[in-house]
Design an enzyme around this catalytic site. Structure first.
Site, PDB file in Angstrom:
ATOM      1  N   LYS A  34       0.805  -1.234   0.000  1.00 39.52           N
ATOM      2  CA  LYS A  34       0.000   0.000   0.000  1.00 39.52           C
ATOM      3  C   LYS A  34       0.834   1.279   0.000  1.00 39.52           C
ATOM      4  CE  LYS A  34      -0.740   0.211   4.950  1.00 39.52           C
ATOM      5  NZ  LYS A  34      -1.334  -0.623   5.994  1.00 39.52           N
ATOM      6  N   ARG A 128      -7.740  -0.094  16.487  1.00 41.50           N
ATOM      7  CA  ARG A 128      -8.079   0.200  15.093  1.00 41.50           C
ATOM      8  C   ARG A 128      -9.120  -0.855  14.741  1.00 41.50           C
ATOM      9  NH1 ARG A 128      -3.897   0.754  10.102  1.00 41.50           N
ATOM     10  NH2 ARG A 128      -4.639  -1.359   9.725  1.00 41.50           N
TER      11      ARG A 128
HETATM   12  C1  LIG Z   1      -0.502  -1.395   6.503  1.00 46.78           C
HETATM   13  C2  LIG Z   1      -0.869  -2.666   7.148  1.00 46.78           C
HETATM   14  C3  LIG Z   1       0.126  -3.614   7.415  1.00 46.78           C
HETATM   15  C4  LIG Z   1       1.583  -3.388   7.135  1.00 46.78           C
HETATM   16  O1  LIG Z   1       2.180  -2.703   8.203  1.00 46.78           O
HETATM   17  P1  LIG Z   1       3.774  -2.463   8.267  1.00 46.78           P
HETATM   18  O2  LIG Z   1       3.998  -1.898   9.610  1.00 46.78           O
HETATM   19  O3  LIG Z   1       4.106  -1.549   7.148  1.00 46.78           O
HETATM   20  O4  LIG Z   1       4.419  -3.795   8.113  1.00 46.78           O
HETATM   21  C5  LIG Z   1      -0.279  -4.814   7.970  1.00 46.78           C
HETATM   22  N1  LIG Z   1      -1.572  -5.066   8.266  1.00 46.78           N
HETATM   23  C6  LIG Z   1      -2.545  -4.172   8.023  1.00 46.78           C
HETATM   24  C7  LIG Z   1      -3.949  -4.518   8.373  1.00 46.78           C
HETATM   25  C8  LIG Z   1      -2.228  -2.940   7.458  1.00 46.78           C
HETATM   26  O5  LIG Z   1      -3.195  -2.051   7.225  1.00 46.78           O
END
Ligand SMILES: *Cc1c(COP(=O)(O)O)cnc(C)c1O
Length: 362
Positions: A34, A128
């Protein structure tokens, strides 16, 4: 135009190191794309580095990677009701926390005669996304009754909003919930996704004590640690990783000796702040063609003998030291980026994305 230079071989290397490290304890990796606007080249580097899945929060990014021919299992990290049909048609697996969403996914899966796989996210304290543990059993009961929806796992996400650590207690709790759900509904969950780049410390501590403590956790979703080589709980560098696979480069548009104190009557700056200044006498001030429209300036680190003083929408103001120095108009200044700056730069239409091949490992 500012540009971001991307060394794909370093991203591939970082991915391979992490897939090997976690893989030794039976943990598979989802490469999270992302922060790269679903860049197909970067997703391909992650696939070549060994990830079993590519995960993204936006279905548009997944569509982009699929259209470019990236072949893997695609996981959607955030489900949106109005996109249910697109999700069913484009994502292999989605993460979910709401029955209304799951019913809609079920509806379109029936309509298109396909099975949509889901991972239910559990709220473990970061506040979250997630179903509260006390409501999980009731929730799962409804999910498994939905036609054409296949529950493939449970997951949790920590260290994102509430700043709660993914430690041994949290991971054990997720393992215990998995065991309880499997026993209650007489099913086997294949993917227990324990978290993100912030889970490194938990893993590192557990690994040194043997593999017992891993429990049922067998998957992690990794963005930052693959892209920037750091874990995400304290931003420590992970051994053997490249931390500068991305570099932001901007062009000098002004270089002059100026006083360090603004002069005239004070008012607010362009973002509503009333900044405070320290008098350091006359300084060499350099302005580059980069700004808040291009990246998150507070997450940049500048290379060379500069210090970042501040920024507005289209200007970053640098201090180059005592008066009398200077650099040519049109010369380049390089910055490294944290995750927030990377996300903003990669998603800005004003930043050119340039893939660099590494002379040793093209
Ligand atoms: C963005 C995201 C991740 C990745 O997180 P990092 O800290 O960049 O490894 C993993 N799980 C979810 C649900 C996310 O939204």
């Amino acid at each position: 135009m500012p540009r971001i230079e991307i060394v794909l071989s370093q991203i591939r290397h970082n991915t391979r190191v992490l897939c090997d490290l976690y893989g030794r304890q039976g943990i598979s990796v989802m490469g999270v794309s992302k922060a790269t606007l679903g860049s197909p080249a970067i997703a391909l580097a992650m696939v070549q580095g060994g990830v079993a899945f590519i995960a993204d929060s936006r279905i548009e990014n997944i569509q982009r990677m699929k259209a470019a021919g990236v072949k893997t299992q695609f996981v959607l990290l955030r489900s949106v009701l109005s996109q249910a049909e697109t999700i069913v048609l484009n994502a292999d697996i989605s993460l979910n926390t709401e029955l209304a969403m799951l019913s809609r996914l079920s509806h379109y899966s029936v309509m298109h005669n396909c099975i949509h796989k889901v991972i239910v996210m559990v709220e473990m304290g970061d506040l979250r996304e997630g179903v509260l543990p006390c409501e999980l059993s009731q929730f799962i009961k409804h999910v498994i009754a939905l036609p054409n929806i296949k529950l493939v796992g449970l997951g949790c996400n920590l260290a994102c909003y509430g700043g709660i650590k993914p430690d041994a207690n949290k991971m054990q709790e997720l393992s215990e919930l998995t065991i309880a759900i499997e026993a209650q509904f007489n099913l086997k969950l294949g993917i227990i996704s324990g978290g993100n780049s912030a889970n490194y410390e938990w893993f590192d501590a557990i690994q040194s004590q043997g593999s017992q403590g891993i429990g049922r956790i067998n998957n992690l979703r990794l963005g930052e640690s693959i892209l920037l080589g750091r874990e995400a709980a304290n931003r420590a560098v992970i051994p053997g990783m490249y931390t500068q696979a991305f570099k932001l480069i901007a062009e000098v548009v002004e270089s002059k000796d100026k006083p360090s104190m603004p002069f005239g009557d004070r008012c607010q700056d362009s973002f509503g702040n009333s900044p405070v200044f320290e008098n350091r006498g006359d300084r060499r001030r350099v302005i580059v063609a980069l700004g808040k429209q291009d990246t998150l300036v507070s997450g940049l680190g500048v290379e060379g003998d500069f210090e970042i003083l501040g920024s507005s929408s289209d200007h970053v103001i640098l201090d180059q030291g005592d008066a009398g120095k200077g650099c040519a108009i049109g010369s380049a200044v390089s910055f490294d980026l944290d995750y927030g700056s990377l996300l903003a730069a990669m998603t800005s239409p004003f930043v050119q994305k340039q893939f660099i091949s590494d002379s040793i490992n093209p």
